[in-house]
Design a protein around this motif. Structure first.
Motif, mmCIF file in Angstrom:
data_model
loop_
_atom_site.group_PDB
_atom_site.id
_atom_site.type_symbol
_atom_site.label_atom_id
_atom_site.label_comp_id
_atom_site.label_asym_id
_atom_site.label_seq_id
_atom_site.Cartn_x
_atom_site.Cartn_y
_atom_site.Cartn_z
ATOM 1 N N LEU A 159 31.366 36.489 30.752
ATOM 2 C CA LEU A 159 32.186 36.659 31.951
ATOM 3 C C LEU A 159 31.871 38.006 32.586
ATOM 4 C CD1 LEU A 159 34.585 35.646 33.734
ATOM 5 C CD2 LEU A 159 36.109 36.861 32.154
ATOM 6 N N ASN A 160 31.702 38.007 33.902
ATOM 7 C CA ASN A 160 31.414 39.258 34.616
ATOM 8 C C ASN A 160 32.569 39.606 35.544
ATOM 9 O OD1 ASN A 160 29.599 41.448 35.566
ATOM 10 N ND2 ASN A 160 29.779 40.351 37.507
ATOM 11 N N ILE A 161 33.083 40.829 35.410
ATOM 12 C CA ILE A 161 34.025 41.369 36.391
ATOM 13 C C ILE A 161 33.180 42.149 37.390
ATOM 14 C CG2 ILE A 161 36.057 42.798 36.758
ATOM 15 C CD1 ILE A 161 36.784 42.407 33.833
ATOM 16 N N ASP A 162 33.186 41.714 38.626
ATOM 17 C CA ASP A 162 32.297 42.291 39.634
ATOM 18 C C ASP A 162 32.502 43.792 39.775
ATOM 19 O OD1 ASP A 162 31.361 39.775 39.996
ATOM 20 O OD2 ASP A 162 32.266 39.444 41.959
ATOM 21 N N TYR A 163 31.486 44.442 40.266
ATOM 22 C CA TYR A 163 31.470 45.902 40.428
ATOM 23 C C TYR A 163 32.727 46.385 41.152
ATOM 24 C CZ TYR A 163 29.345 50.509 41.102
ATOM 25 O OH TYR A 163 29.065 51.847 41.074
ATOM 26 N N PHE A 164 33.426 47.361 40.567
ATOM 27 C CA PHE A 164 34.627 47.915 41.191
ATOM 28 C C PHE A 164 34.854 49.327 40.667
ATOM 29 C CE2 PHE A 164 36.212 46.465 37.201
ATOM 30 C CZ PHE A 164 37.385 47.146 36.921
ATOM 31 N N ASN A 165 35.723 50.051 41.340
ATOM 32 C CA ASN A 165 36.063 51.421 40.950
ATOM 33 C C ASN A 165 37.215 51.372 39.950
ATOM 34 O OD1 ASN A 165 37.317 54.077 40.956
ATOM 35 N ND2 ASN A 165 36.004 54.541 42.708
ATOM 36 N N LYS A 166 36.939 51.767 38.724
ATOM 37 C CA LYS A 166 37.957 51.687 37.672
ATOM 38 C C LYS A 166 38.966 52.818 37.750
ATOM 39 C CE LYS A 166 35.223 51.655 34.077
ATOM 40 N NZ LYS A 166 33.972 51.994 34.785
ATOM 41 N N GLY A 167 38.622 53.877 38.486
ATOM 42 C CA GLY A 167 39.550 55.006 38.599
ATOM 43 C C GLY A 167 39.452 55.939 37.410
ATOM 44 N N THR A 168 39.801 57.150 37.634
ATOM 45 C CA THR A 168 39.683 58.168 36.583
ATOM 46 C C THR A 168 40.768 58.050 35.519
ATOM 47 O OG1 THR A 168 40.957 59.687 37.965
ATOM 48 C CG2 THR A 168 38.552 59.786 38.142
ATOM 49 N N GLN A 169 41.860 57.310 35.819
ATOM 50 C CA GLN A 169 42.969 57.231 34.883
ATOM 51 C C GLN A 169 42.905 56.006 33.967
ATOM 52 O OE1 GLN A 169 45.021 59.828 34.854
ATOM 53 N NE2 GLN A 169 43.780 60.633 36.553
ATOM 54 N N ASN A 170 41.891 55.138 34.164
ATOM 55 C CA ASN A 170 41.848 53.891 33.408
ATOM 56 C C ASN A 170 40.494 53.708 32.729
ATOM 57 O OD1 ASN A 170 44.503 52.589 34.212
ATOM 58 N ND2 ASN A 170 43.612 52.978 36.232
ATOM 59 N N THR A 171 40.040 54.765 32.056
ATOM 60 C CA THR A 171 38.732 54.706 31.423
ATOM 61 C C THR A 171 38.738 53.876 30.144
ATOM 62 O OG1 THR A 171 39.243 56.782 30.308
ATOM 63 C CG2 THR A 171 38.003 56.918 32.383
ATOM 64 N N ASN A 172 39.922 53.472 29.657
ATOM 65 C CA ASN A 172 39.977 52.698 28.408
ATOM 66 C C ASN A 172 40.027 51.203 28.665
ATOM 67 O OD1 ASN A 172 42.522 52.579 29.516
ATOM 68 N ND2 ASN A 172 43.568 52.642 27.515
ATOM 69 N N ILE A 173 39.705 50.763 29.871
ATOM 70 C CA ILE A 173 39.799 49.345 30.214
ATOM 71 C C ILE A 173 38.858 48.514 29.333
ATOM 72 C CG2 ILE A 173 38.073 49.471 32.074
ATOM 73 C CD1 ILE A 173 41.262 47.367 32.182
ATOM 74 N N LYS A 174 37.695 49.062 29.013
ATOM 75 C CA LYS A 174 36.749 48.346 28.147
ATOM 76 C C LYS A 174 37.346 48.116 26.765
ATOM 77 C CE LYS A 174 32.357 48.891 25.741
ATOM 78 N NZ LYS A 174 31.156 49.702 25.502
#
Length: 796
Positions: free
Chosen positions: A463-478
């Motif tokens: 599954l691919n989540i298309d290119y987007f700005n994750k923001g500096t406050q949400n670096t643990n999304i992975k």
């Protein structure tokens, strides 16, 4: 009027032949009408602009990698410089089509996605935009100015005064939402245009000078030439000027041309949401014309058969004083009436099929709907004219038979020239059918090959989540996604399979041929990219977290050197046989060699590729390897995480195997159309064979009776008639095979990796034609052979 009544009664009394003719012609007419409607629509694109004949896109011709490559974009502010230098240029602007995600109201739960033209205020004059409300030329500073279309306003802001209204973006590429202010309402932009959009975002010029070293950022730019300006002459002056504009030591590899705006739809020069394909259109037109030719041949054969049955009545008129021209006119009236009725039936089929065609091609035929009345009148006129043209041959043939032979039913003595014409017609039918069938086999084989061939990586259940700005406050999304049950691996990258080149490309000299260059693609992703995509290691090691940082080198080497993975073909091409050694041209240290993989469709060759370890904390796409059977559950869970984390962003999801399948959507549609075309050609060819065999049986009824009296069996008579048609089928195979082979080979040339033209393509097509011929001929001959010979001889 009396002739019309007699003709109409004749059609009614022979309704079996009449409906066969009408069926064949209606199919041919409706198919041609739908295909030509598509052609007219495609050729109408970007011709409705007031200044269409004077609008051109600046195309960049780049030969950096040793091969000429044309791009739809060019260096920032090139058009601005050109307008200042060349008085032939009346106006200029940059126009880029983008997808904007907006929240029309503060309370909107879901953002909407609309197509927007991002441009400068010059676009209003160049495209002669009709402004209905507001004054968009007065830009409001600090916000992006939106000029929205009338349809957009009616849908989202009905009965509202929208001038000055501020709406927020849900842009996935920015860290924070931005404001857009509506400064005007315009008339809807033409649908049949590559610049189709719901709004125009008016922005200031980019404050960047045109570079003198032959590099820079790219944008899509248009110029408006003054009337009477020779385009070719201006192109030559433009390129001469640019060569002098560059710094003396610059290696000049770039030139430009001016592409008419009307040509952009068929020649998009890159990925475009609104585009056509000239080769595909030509194929459909060619096949539709072939099907129509078969329909007309079928008509001629069956019409001749039916006319034989009423030959005596026709020649009684001739004996009573009717001239040959009068007989021809009477038979032509019947032909015209058949064509007219068939045309009316095809109009019904056209109206029913138009919406299906729109659904199939994926866009509305807006221009065709606006000109339906003149189009249909022209079609009816053409159909009647074709009735006269096609009906003349059988009318001339029948009227030329001697009345004495006609009244005595002596029709076996047909001139050799007329026999040759009939055989030529049926051979032509067979040949056309073979060409279409081989075309179907070729396209289907290539599509199956591309769908089944190994890609060099595992894309199933990714599954691919298309290119987007994750923001500096949400670096643990992975990490949050990786903790979900059913997720096997997660990678953050700046690359998705199918997009081809990575985030960077470097050009180096080809050591095997110093006169040529090689372009190397750099793909950036975290250290889990290879694991997530199942990329196989051949030699060395994969990337580790330590590879995120630059490698420090002794001996005063340049900074910015990274450990990297290279593909097998890249290592061979660049002569990389040892790992852990600096490759200066690319500023990399190869630590592993991986198997080649297809980064885009099979239309393109695998390019030299390098993978670097990049930690994309800010922006990127997320690739998720999902366990088998967990697809739906993971999709819902990931969607919920993204929606809760980024409520103000529009983030898209795609399965990688769906993206790869979409690459071959054009071929898949071609297969569907060729299946339809093949079925129609075989059906109409079978009707044509039926017409010819019935005609032969009418002429040789006495012969069949005599042969049966002398002891011939049904099988003997069947073999007697089948032999002629098998010979015609064989002749058609020899005629059609080289033609079909040539066009199949030309079609396959668009693919760097293809199946080639295989011998069994022709065998399969030949078997299909032989089978249709044998079934159709034997069905008629066996019926005739089973008749009582006394009945067939009684006529004499």
């Amino acid at each position: 009027m009396n002739s019309f009544k007699l003709t109409f009664r004749s059609l009614i009394s022979n309704r079996q032949y009449t409906w066969i003719n009408i069926l064949g012609l209606s199919i041919g007419f409706s198919l041609c009408l739908l295909v030509f409607a598509l052609v007219i629509e495609e050729n109408s694109y970007d011709k409705s602009w007031r200044n269409a004949d004077h609008l051109f896109r600046i195309v960049t011709i780049d030969s950096t990698a040793g091969l000429e490559r044309q791009m739809s974009r060019t260096f920032v502010n090139l058009s601005t410089e050109l307008k200042q230098v060349f008085p032939e240029i009346q106006n200029e602007t940059r126009i880029e089509s983008r997808k904007y995600y907006l929240k029309p109201h503060a309370s909107s739960a879901q953002p909407i996605g609309i197509q927007v033209l991002e441009s400068e205020i010059n676009i209003l004059d160049m495209l002669s935009i009709k402004v209905l409300e507001g004054n968009p030329k007065q830009l409001v500073q600090g916000k992006t100015n939106l000029l929205i279309g009338k349809e957009f306003k009616e849908k989202y802001f009905k009965n509202e005064n929208v001038i000055g209204k501020v709406i927020q973006s849900a842009d996935p590429y920015t860290d924070q939402p931005s404001d857009y202010i509506i400064t005007g309402v315009m008339d809807n932009l033409p649908y049949n245009s590559t610049l189709r959009a719901s709004a125009i975002a008016l922005v200031p010029k980019i404050s960047m000078e045109l570079s003198k070293d032959g590099s820079g950022y790219y944008t899509e730019q248009f110029v408006q030439l003054k009337p009477g300006t020779p385009r070719i002459d201006l192109e030559q002056k433009l390129n001469h000027w640019y060569k002098g504009y560059l710094s003396p030591n610059t290696k000049h590899v770039t030139s430009f041309r001016l592409q008419p705006i009307q040509d952009i739809f068929m020649e998009p020069l890159g990925s475009a949401d609104i585009s056509g394909n000239q080769k595909t259109t030509n194929i459909f037109v060619g096949v539709a014309v072939l099907v129509f030719i078969i329909s007309c041949i079928n008509f001629i054969n069956i019409y001749a058969v039916r006319t034989v049955k009423k030959l005596r009545a026709l020649h009684i008129h001739k004996v009573l004083g009717a001239s040959r021209s009068q007989m021809i006119r009477r038979m032509l009236l019947e032909t015209i009436l058949l064509f007219f009725i068939s045309a009316l039936c095809s109009l019904v089929l056209f109206r029913l099929g138009l919406s299906q065609l729109e659904h199939f091609i994926g866009y509305d035929l807006a221009y065709i709907k606006s000109i339906q009345l003149p189009l249909l009148l022209a079609f009816m006129t053409t159909a009647i004219a074709l009735g006269v043209l096609i009906g003349f041959y059988p009318a001339w043939l029948i009227s030329g038979i001697k009345s004495s032979d006609a009244l005595k039913n002596k029709l076996s003595k047909i001139p050799n020239a007329e026999v040759f014409i009939k055989k030529m017609l049926i051979t032509t039918q067979f040949s056309i059918a073979i060409i279409v069938i081989i075309g179907l086999i070729t396209i289907k084989s290539q599509l199956s090959y591309m769908q089944a061939a190994p890609l060099g990586m595992e894309v199933k259940n990714v599954l691919n989540i298309d290119y987007f700005n994750k923001g500096t406050q949400n670096t643990n999304i992975k990490d949050r996604i990786g903790q979900l049950t059913g997720v096997e691996s997660v990678s953050v990258a700046a690359w998705t399979p199918t997009i081809g080149s990575g985030y960077l490309a470097k050009t180096i000299v080809d050591k095997d041929d110093p006169g040529k260059n090689i372009q190397v693609s750099f793909i950036g992703g975290d250290v889990d990219l290879s694991k997530t995509l199942g990329i196989q290691l051949v030699k060395g090691r994969l990337l580790t977290p330590e590879d995120y940082t630059h490698v420090e080198m002794d001996m005063g080497e340049d900074e910015g050197i990274n450990n990297a993975l290279v593909t097998e073909s890249t290592a061979k091409k660049l002569g990389i046989d040892k790992l852990g050694i600096l490759y200066k041209d690319l500023q990399i240290i190869p630590v592993g060699i991986i198997k080649d993989f297809h980064s885009e469709s099979f239309r393109s060759k695998i390019v030299p590729t390098v993978i670097l370890a990049k930690d994309f904390n800010g922006s990127g796409n997320i690739l998720i390897k999902v366990g088998k059977g967990q697809e739906q559950q993971i999709f819902r869970s990931v969607s919920q995480i993204i929606q809760n984390t980024y409520p103000d962003k529009h983030v898209s999801f795609h399965w990688i195997d769906d993206l790869i399948a979409k690459q071959y959507e054009k071929e898949s549609k071609q297969v569907q159309l060729f299946i339809l075309f093949s079925a129609l050609t075989l059906l109409i060819s079978a009707l044509g064979i039926t017409g010819l065999i019935m005609q032969n049986l009418e002429q040789r009824t006495k012969e069949i009776g005599i042969r049966k009296v002398l002891g011939a069996t049904v099988l003997d008579i069947s073999r007697l008639f089948s032999k002629d048609y098998l010979i015609l089928s064989t002749l058609a195979i020899f005629i059609a095979s080289p033609i079909a082979g040539y066009f199949s080979k030309k079609w396959l040339e668009d693919y760097a990796y293809n199946v080639g033209v295989q011998w069994w393509f022709f065998i399969l097509a030949a078997l299909a034609i032989f089978l249709i011929s044998i079934i159709t001929v034997n069905f008629q001959t066996i019926r005739a052979a089973l008749n009582n010979p006394v009945d067939s001889l009684r006529n004499e």
